[in-house]
Design a protein around this motif. Structure first.
Motif, mmCIF file in Angstrom:
data_model
loop_
_atom_site.group_PDB
_atom_site.id
_atom_site.type_symbol
_atom_site.label_atom_id
_atom_site.label_comp_id
_atom_site.label_asym_id
_atom_site.label_seq_id
_atom_site.Cartn_x
_atom_site.Cartn_y
_atom_site.Cartn_z
ATOM 1 N N VAL A 15 0.831 -1.198 0.000
ATOM 2 C CA VAL A 15 0.000 0.000 0.000
ATOM 3 C C VAL A 15 0.869 1.254 0.000
ATOM 4 N N SER A 16 1.864 1.300 0.876
ATOM 5 C CA SER A 16 2.755 2.470 0.920
ATOM 6 C C SER A 16 3.577 2.579 -0.351
ATOM 7 N N PHE A 17 3.974 1.443 -0.908
ATOM 8 C CA PHE A 17 4.740 1.426 -2.149
ATOM 9 C C PHE A 17 3.929 2.035 -3.287
ATOM 10 N N THR A 18 2.658 1.696 -3.330
ATOM 11 C CA THR A 18 1.780 2.232 -4.375
ATOM 12 C C THR A 18 1.483 3.705 -4.142
ATOM 13 N N LEU A 19 1.215 4.079 -2.903
ATOM 14 C CA LEU A 19 0.907 5.476 -2.607
ATOM 15 C C LEU A 19 2.089 6.395 -2.899
ATOM 16 N N ALA A 20 3.307 5.860 -2.765
ATOM 17 C CA ALA A 20 4.486 6.678 -3.049
ATOM 18 C C ALA A 20 4.674 6.929 -4.538
ATOM 19 N N GLY A 21 3.890 6.233 -5.384
ATOM 20 C CA GLY A 21 3.940 6.475 -6.815
ATOM 21 C C GLY A 21 4.946 5.648 -7.566
ATOM 22 N N HIS A 22 5.544 4.635 -6.902
ATOM 23 C CA HIS A 22 6.553 3.837 -7.582
ATOM 24 C C HIS A 22 5.958 2.668 -8.344
ATOM 25 N N TRP A 23 4.777 2.229 -7.954
ATOM 26 C CA TRP A 23 4.204 1.059 -8.606
ATOM 27 C C TRP A 23 2.908 1.463 -9.294
ATOM 28 N N ILE A 24 2.990 1.772 -10.568
ATOM 29 C CA ILE A 24 1.803 2.113 -11.349
ATOM 30 C C ILE A 24 1.572 1.013 -12.378
ATOM 31 N N ALA A 25 2.432 0.940 -13.387
ATOM 32 C CA ALA A 25 2.392 -0.196 -14.312
ATOM 33 C C ALA A 25 3.619 -1.063 -14.110
ATOM 34 N N SER A 26 4.734 -0.420 -13.803
ATOM 35 C CA SER A 26 5.958 -1.124 -13.443
ATOM 36 C C SER A 26 6.717 -0.206 -12.500
ATOM 37 N N PHE A 27 7.859 -0.679 -12.017
ATOM 38 C CA PHE A 27 8.598 0.104 -11.027
ATOM 39 C C PHE A 27 9.083 1.402 -11.650
ATOM 40 N N MET A 28 8.831 2.518 -10.976
ATOM 41 C CA MET A 28 9.194 3.824 -11.498
ATOM 42 C C MET A 28 10.436 4.331 -10.780
ATOM 43 N N PHE A 29 11.485 4.656 -11.551
ATOM 44 C CA PHE A 29 12.707 5.221 -10.992
ATOM 45 C C PHE A 29 12.651 6.723 -11.202
ATOM 46 N N ARG A 30 12.437 7.463 -10.138
ATOM 47 C CA ARG A 30 12.288 8.912 -10.244
ATOM 48 C C ARG A 30 13.548 9.593 -9.726
ATOM 49 N N GLN A 31 14.228 10.274 -10.651
ATOM 50 C CA GLN A 31 15.458 10.955 -10.293
ATOM 51 C C GLN A 31 15.197 12.078 -9.287
ATOM 52 N N ASN A 32 13.990 12.682 -9.295
ATOM 53 C CA ASN A 32 13.694 13.813 -8.417
ATOM 54 C C ASN A 32 13.733 13.442 -6.949
ATOM 55 N N THR A 33 13.694 12.155 -6.623
ATOM 56 C CA THR A 33 13.774 11.742 -5.226
ATOM 57 C C THR A 33 15.024 12.297 -4.562
ATOM 58 N N ALA A 34 16.119 12.397 -5.296
ATOM 59 C CA ALA A 34 17.400 12.825 -4.722
ATOM 60 C C ALA A 34 17.684 14.301 -4.948
ATOM 61 N N ARG A 35 16.661 15.087 -5.319
ATOM 62 C CA ARG A 35 16.914 16.466 -5.722
ATOM 63 C C ARG A 35 17.512 17.322 -4.618
ATOM 64 N N LEU A 36 17.198 17.019 -3.349
ATOM 65 C CA LEU A 36 17.714 17.812 -2.238
ATOM 66 C C LEU A 36 19.030 17.267 -1.695
ATOM 67 N N PHE A 37 19.426 16.081 -2.152
ATOM 68 C CA PHE A 37 20.613 15.432 -1.614
ATOM 69 C C PHE A 37 21.781 15.393 -2.602
ATOM 70 N N TYR A 38 21.457 15.341 -3.891
ATOM 71 C CA TYR A 38 22.511 15.143 -4.884
ATOM 72 C C TYR A 38 22.102 15.845 -6.158
ATOM 73 N N ALA A 39 22.937 16.771 -6.626
ATOM 74 C CA ALA A 39 22.554 17.626 -7.740
ATOM 75 C C ALA A 39 22.766 16.955 -9.094
ATOM 76 N N ASN A 40 23.776 16.093 -9.200
ATOM 77 C CA ASN A 40 24.125 15.525 -10.502
ATOM 78 C C ASN A 40 23.342 14.247 -10.762
ATOM 79 N N TYR A 41 23.220 13.930 -12.065
ATOM 80 C CA TYR A 41 22.532 12.690 -12.432
ATOM 81 C C TYR A 41 23.469 11.517 -12.164
ATOM 82 N N ALA A 42 22.962 10.516 -11.484
ATOM 83 C CA ALA A 42 23.721 9.302 -11.201
ATOM 84 C C ALA A 42 22.710 8.202 -10.934
ATOM 85 N N VAL A 43 23.216 7.026 -10.668
ATOM 86 C CA VAL A 43 22.337 5.899 -10.398
ATOM 87 C C VAL A 43 22.454 5.448 -8.952
#
Length: 889
Positions: A740-768
């Motif tokens: 339920v929490s996984f779905t509410l967080a927006g990661h599980w819609i059709a498949s697992f969603m990797f959102r780069q914006n999660t790290a916007r306050l912690f890390y400025a550069n694009y990385a994995v």
């Protein structure tokens, strides 16, 4: 110790599934064949120019009788031939490049790297040429990282994004290269040179405007004009009629501007060949072909075709057969090109055949009957005979026949161990589930386990040793051997887990129902259908069904939250039904969630110190400013990033070391909740934080109501069945709230969603790596609060943590076993990705929840639960002396 053991077992189970479906098919020990020049044949071309237009589908190229590509249409009237190149699924950039230049399907291991590249060595036309010059995009460069260049590295110029003008940069770079006389002299002195001209704009314009738009048509006109101009420049510089040209695409494009699946428009790409060595099959003024009249070739056949044009052997890992009738050469030359193609495929077949023949039981185990080393030797002798007698057509047909047998042989042995591994994985799951049931029974009956010093475990250990010796003698690959040994090892563990009193699984029917039914419901409602909101609501109502008899104010608050969370779940899983005003699509709703995170403990009257509240408040205010900067496309200030990392450390360390005076589990839980909710808000987008706070509040109210109802029923110490019911009740709750929490967080819609914006306050550069770790943290935080709530408020979970998490593992393992049979490693990108996501999530959830249980025990280890007053307990009030005098008078 039990957590570590469960962690190792689940990692082995996951590795077993990955080995079953994603083992590499790249064979080691291959050597290249001789070139046609070394065999005395002069190829028709000295150099090859490959124009690869990314994302151009055949329908766009052939549309409107060639008016979409007028310059190339005029060129086709005098020379060359056109065909359709059928690409492979998934229709991705890396997959297409590997097929075109390597002649092979992308290795199954590439699925684990999102099809970006193959993490193993493979051969290409570029490596065989020894002189490969190209101009490519940085997105394509990783495809050619692991190439065995053998001392002749690729001379590729890598360009950056040019804002939909990459093709113009490439054409300019090619022109500047050919304008230098030293470059021209070098190329003229070499043979079998390959020029790679990668054109990225068609893909970019199709994504932005779709292939049906006028903007796309205009860009296609510009790109084909650039190709024609570049061709004329090559002909001017190398005016010797020894240059061959090939235009194709790595994949097609759907009408909506997307690719990755296996629709017809995505699979069909254009193939236009002209210049030296290209056989023309139509008259001088032939009309432009259409989809109905144009012939087809497989995309992987382009690698041996390009190789034959410039006299090279096919790439060592090639599995395709050279298409007949495309070379304007003698029959003898074409027969020898087919022969090199056959030898290259037969080299791979000999490796897998000899590998199977060297095993101990090869006479009794299945093998491919259509091809053996004697038939390979016979083919080589027959080919020499045919060529010496001038029977070149028969030699060519013999090569084609043996190539088809070699292809079948490779397919057979590439999947040789898949069925045994799948059977072994299934048995491993079943034995591990049996072991967990034994463990649950033993904990419920409070018995000691037998241990490993029993006759059955000794016999099984001896069986495992014999099995190991046989696998070594059979020369089974190491990883496959570990997977095949896993069932025996788990069975030994299960035998050791049996109760010392000889009890096996108590109440087997109840255990099966309590394990399979919750797993099936979660699979159906969360993965197969979009009805997790229904499952969540019904589960909550059944959990607190006693409360419907005498509803209280707290009960009404709880049921209101259940409906709100259920509605949020429904909207998340079915966004087409959502009514979302404009202000909900930006960060205002996240700011509201941050405000609620501060007000919530005050409204609920949590015992939070002013220092803790102030630290959380300052953090949220500063981070809200950082989010505003990010949304405005400005750089997040450095002090915001520093504060983010500081609070990440503080949120965890303060619970254990900065609040030592708080010894009650409820008080410690309130501290955990505010810190984790604040940290979760820093990682959220939009309304995720608000939804998780409602979910956590609903859980706390539900637990309080459940414990009150249980006390009112005067339930005593639980017996075996009651113990099992409680274990499954709370184990199912942990698993359900995770999804339920996984779905509410927006990661599980059709498949697992990797959102780069999660790290916007912690890390400025694009990385994995860093954003990936922060996404995992974001996924874990709600479950950390859920488990902390159960541990702090429910005596059963606190005293029987192992039994509770044993049921968690049982439910998750049944789900993992189900998805084990639906993993795909071929086909459309979305289908492969979804099947892999489901498999990984059902396995990773075990690892995450085990880690959460360990952290929660560390948080609450030195706390004590508050003893609730009994219903019949009399309240005593102590009066002051003045009150006593008044009472006495």
């Amino acid at each position: 110790m039990w957590r570590l053991r469960a962690l190792v077992v689940h990692l082995l189970l996951l590795a077993s599934i990955m080995t079953t479906y994603f083992s590499s098919t790249i064979l080691p020990g291959l050597v290249p064949q001789k070139t046609l020049r070394e065999l005395g044949f002069e190829p028709p071309a000295d150099r090859l120019v490959v124009f690869l237009t990314d994302g151009l589908r055949a329908a766009s190229f052939l549309a409107k009788n060639g008016s979409a590509v007028p310059d190339l249409r005029d060129l086709y009237r005098t020379q060359g031939r056109i065909a359709i190149s059928r690409s492979l699924g998934p229709t991705q950039t890396a997959t297409g490049h590997i097929a075109i230049f390597g002649g092979l399907r992308q290795d199954p291991t590439a699925v684990l790297f999102n099809f970006r590249y193959i993490p193993v060595y493979y051969d290409t036309v570029f490596n065989r040429s020894r002189t490969a010059i190209g101009w490519i995009h940085r997105f394509v460069a990783p495809v050619f990282i692991y190439l065995p260049h053998g001392g002749a590295p690729l001379r590729f110029s890598v360009g950056l994004d040019k804002k939909l003008q990459f093709d113009a940069w490439v054409f300019k770079e090619v022109e500047e290269f050919l304008a230098r006389s030293e470059n021209v002299r070098e190329v003229l002195s070499l043979k079998a040179v390959v020029f790679f001209v990668y054109l990225a704009d068609m893909d970019a314009w199709a994504h932005r405007y779709t292939p049906l738009s006028p903007e796309f048509d205009q860009q296609l006109l510009r790109t084909q004009k650039g190709i024609y101009t570049t061709y004329e420049f090559f002909e001017t510089v190398f005016n010797d009629s020894r240059t061959a040209y090939l235009l194709t695409s790595d994949h097609g494009m759907g009408d909506t501007g997307y690719h990755g699946t296996s629709t017809l428009h995505e699979l069909e790409t254009p193939l236009f060949m002209w210049g030296a060595g290209v056989k023309r099959t139509v008259g001088p003024d032939a009309g432009f072909p259409t989809n109905e009249t144009v012939p087809e070739v497989e995309q992987i056949q382009l690698a041996p075709l390009m190789s034959a044009l410039i006299g090279l052997p096919p790439p060592m890992n090639n599995i395709a057969m050279l298409p007949a009738g495309y070379l304007n050469v003698s029959t003898e030359y074409e027969a020898m090109a087919f022969h090199l193609n056959a030898l290259q495929i037969l080299d791979q077949a000999e490796i897998v055949i000899s590998r199977n023949k060297r095993t101990l039981f090869y006479k009794w185990l299945p093998s491919f009957k259509g091809l053996n080393v004697h038939q390979i030797a016979a083919y080589k002798a027959n080919f020499k005979t045919f060529v010496s007698q001038g029977r070149n057509q028969e030699a060519m047909e013999e090569s084609q026949r043996i190539i088809k047998l070699g292809q079948k042989c490779l397919r057979y042995y590439h999947g040789y161990y898949q069925t045994p591994l799948l059977v072994a994985t299934t048995i491993s799951y079943l034995v591990w589930i049996y072991c967990l049931l034994l463990q649950l029974t033993r904990i419920a009956t409070e018995n000691k386990r037998k241990g490993f010093a029993t006759l059955s475990t000794v016999l099984l250990s001896a069986l495992g040793i014999i099995q190991l010796v046989l696998l070594v003698l059979q020369k089974v690959p190491f990883v496959a051997s570990v997977c095949l040994l896993l069932p025996t090892c788990l069975l030994i563990m299960a035998q050791a887990e049996r109760s010392a009193k000889g009890d096996l699984v108590k109440a087997p029917l109840m255990n099966i129902i309590s394990t399979v039914v919750p797993a099936a419901l979660i699979v159906l409602m969360s993965f197969e259908y979009k009805h997790l909101a229904v499952l969540y609501g019904l589960s909550g109502f059944l959990h607190n069904h006693r409360l419907f008899r005498k509803p209280s104010g707290k009960f009404l608050k709880w049921i209101s939250l259940v409906f709100i969370v259920s509605g949020s779940l429904f909207i998340t899983q079915n966004p087409e039904y959502a009514f979302a005003p404009g202000f909900l699509k930006n960060s205002y709703v996240l700011y509201l969630g941050m405000l609620v995170a501060l007000v919530r403990p005050l409204v609920l009257r949590h015992n939070i110190s002013s220092r803790v509240w102030a630290i959380n408040a300052v953090t949220l205010v500063v981070e809200a400013y950082g989010i505003h900067k990010f949304d405005s496309s400005e750089m997040v200030p450095g002090y915001v990033t520093a504060l983010s990392w500081f609070f990440l450390a503080y949120a965890f360390l303060s619970i254990r070391y900065c609040d030592v005076s708080n010894k009650t589990s409820k008080g410690r839980l309130e501290l955990i909740a505010i810190n984790m909710i604040t940290l979760h808000a820093l990682l959220c987008e939009r309304w995720g934080s608000l939804a998780i706070q409602m979910l956590v509040t609903e859980l706390l109210l539900s637990l309080q109501l459940y414990e009150d109802a249980k006390r009112s029923d005067a339930v005593g110490e639980p017996k075996l069945i009651q113990h099992l019911k409680q274990s499954y009740r709370f184990g199912y709750a942990i698993v359900l709230y995770f999804y339920v929490s996984f779905t509410l967080a927006g990661h599980w819609i059709a498949s697992f969603m990797f959102r780069q914006n999660t790290a916007r306050l912690f890390y400025a550069n694009y990385a994995v790596f860093i954003p990936g770790c922060l996404i995992i943290l974001k996924i874990v935080l709600p479950s950390l609060i859920v488990i902390s709530s159960l541990y702090a408020l429910v005596p059963f979970v606190r005293h029987h943590t192992r039994a509770t998490f044993t049921t968690v593992l049982l439910i998750s393992n049944v789900m993992g076993l189900y998805f084990c049979y639906f993993v795909k490693n071929k086909g459309g990108y979305n289908d492969i990705r979804k099947s892999l996501d489901k498999l990984l999530i059902t396995h990773v959830v075990n690892l995450l929840l085990l880690g959460c249980s360990f952290i929660v025990e560390c948080f609450l280890r030195d706390t004590e639960m508050e003893k609730p007053p009994r219903k019949d307990q009399r309240r005593v009030r102590f009066y002051s002396p003045n009150e006593e005098r008044e009472f006495g008078s």
